[in-house]
Design a protein around this motif. Structure first.
Motif, PDB file in Angstrom:
ATOM      1  N   LEU A   1       0.833  -1.198   0.000  1.00 50.44           N
ATOM      2  CA  LEU A   1       0.000   0.000   0.000  1.00 50.44           C
ATOM      3  C   LEU A   1       0.873   1.255   0.000  1.00 50.44           C
ATOM      4  N   SER A   2       1.935   1.261   0.764  1.00 53.21           N
ATOM      5  CA  SER A   2       2.861   2.400   0.771  1.00 53.21           C
ATOM      6  C   SER A   2       3.510   2.585  -0.596  1.00 53.21           C
ATOM      7  N   ARG A   3       3.889   1.472  -1.222  1.00 52.65           N
ATOM      8  CA  ARG A   3       4.503   1.544  -2.555  1.00 52.65           C
ATOM      9  C   ARG A   3       3.515   2.117  -3.566  1.00 52.65           C
ATOM     10  N   LEU A   4       2.263   1.662  -3.492  1.00 54.90           N
ATOM     11  CA  LEU A   4       1.236   2.166  -4.411  1.00 54.90           C
ATOM     12  C   LEU A   4       0.945   3.649  -4.166  1.00 54.90           C
ATOM     13  N   ALA A   5       0.896   4.052  -2.893  1.00 55.35           N
ATOM     14  CA  ALA A   5       0.650   5.465  -2.574  1.00 55.35           C
ATOM     15  C   ALA A   5       1.782   6.334  -3.096  1.00 55.35           C
TER      16      ALA A   5
ATOM     17  N   ASN B   1       1.286   9.211  -5.925  1.00 57.82           N
ATOM     18  CA  ASN B   1       1.699  10.598  -5.710  1.00 57.82           C
ATOM     19  C   ASN B   1       2.685  11.066  -6.770  1.00 57.82           C
ATOM     20  N   GLN B   2       3.577  10.186  -7.210  1.00 53.18           N
ATOM     21  CA  GLN B   2       4.500  10.537  -8.297  1.00 53.18           C
ATOM     22  C   GLN B   2       3.735  10.844  -9.573  1.00 53.18           C
ATOM     23  N   LEU B   3       2.736  10.039  -9.869  1.00 54.75           N
ATOM     24  CA  LEU B   3       1.928  10.271 -11.072  1.00 54.75           C
ATOM     25  C   LEU B   3       1.168  11.585 -10.981  1.00 54.75           C
TER      26      LEU B   3
END
Length: 174
Positions: free
Chosen positions: A152-156, A160-162
């Motif tokens: 979940l942290s990786r996806l968040a 945010n980068q996108l």
């Protein structure tokens, strides 16, 4: 640690017998005994892949399924063709089209399928990622929760980068 050392280490654990380990690896107990004693006359390639996948958590990047354990890769290579399931058809073609992890001879009419190493090259596959996380947790609820939090942290972070890049991409065009 090589695969034979991992096999021996697994047998030295409390409650692990040769019969139980052989059953878990899908081989006969006599084959396991002969391999451990170094007198098995046949090929140990499939056993090595099973030990590396199940006991050592080695993974490969499958062109169809993504990241899978090494023993699962070998098992898919050994499955017969079945047109009843689209994924089995894809796997059959991928295993016979020059996949770098396949031990099978490439067939003439199969096209090479490139293995995607980077997760940014493809869409996020929730089902395969969840399956991978569940396999990695090995039934341990605390480990599963930790792995899910990490994902979940990786996806968040990626989300945010996108958002950040799309925000500045619009500003630079104006």
């Amino acid at each position: 640690m090589n695969w034979l050392e991992a096999l021996t280490a697994e047998l030295s654990k409390d409650g692990v017998t040769q019969n139980k380990l052989a059953r878990d690896l899908g081989i006969s107990s006599s084959m396991l005994s002969q391999v451990i004693r170094g007198i098995y006359p046949g090929s140990t390639e499939t056993l090595q892949a099973r030990v590396e996948g199940r006991l050592m958590d080695y993974t490969v990047q499958c062109p169809v399924k993504g990241c899978i354990r090494r023993d699962e890769c070998v098992d898919h290579q050994n499955k017969p063709f079945s047109s009843a399931n689209r994924e089995r058809v894809k796997m059959h073609r991928a295993c016979r089209s020059g996949c770098p992890y396949s031990k099978l001879e490439p067939t003439v009419n199969a096209q090479r399928i490139d293995v995607r190493v980077s997760a940014t090259d493809e869409a996020y596959n929730l089902d395969s990622q969840l399956a991978f996380i569940r396999r990695s947790a090995q039934g341990d609820t605390l480990k599963l929760n930790g792995l899910l939090e990490k994902e979940l942290s990786r996806l968040a972070s990626r989300y945010n980068q996108l958002l950040w890049s799309s925000k500045y991409a619009r500003r630079s065009k104006s």
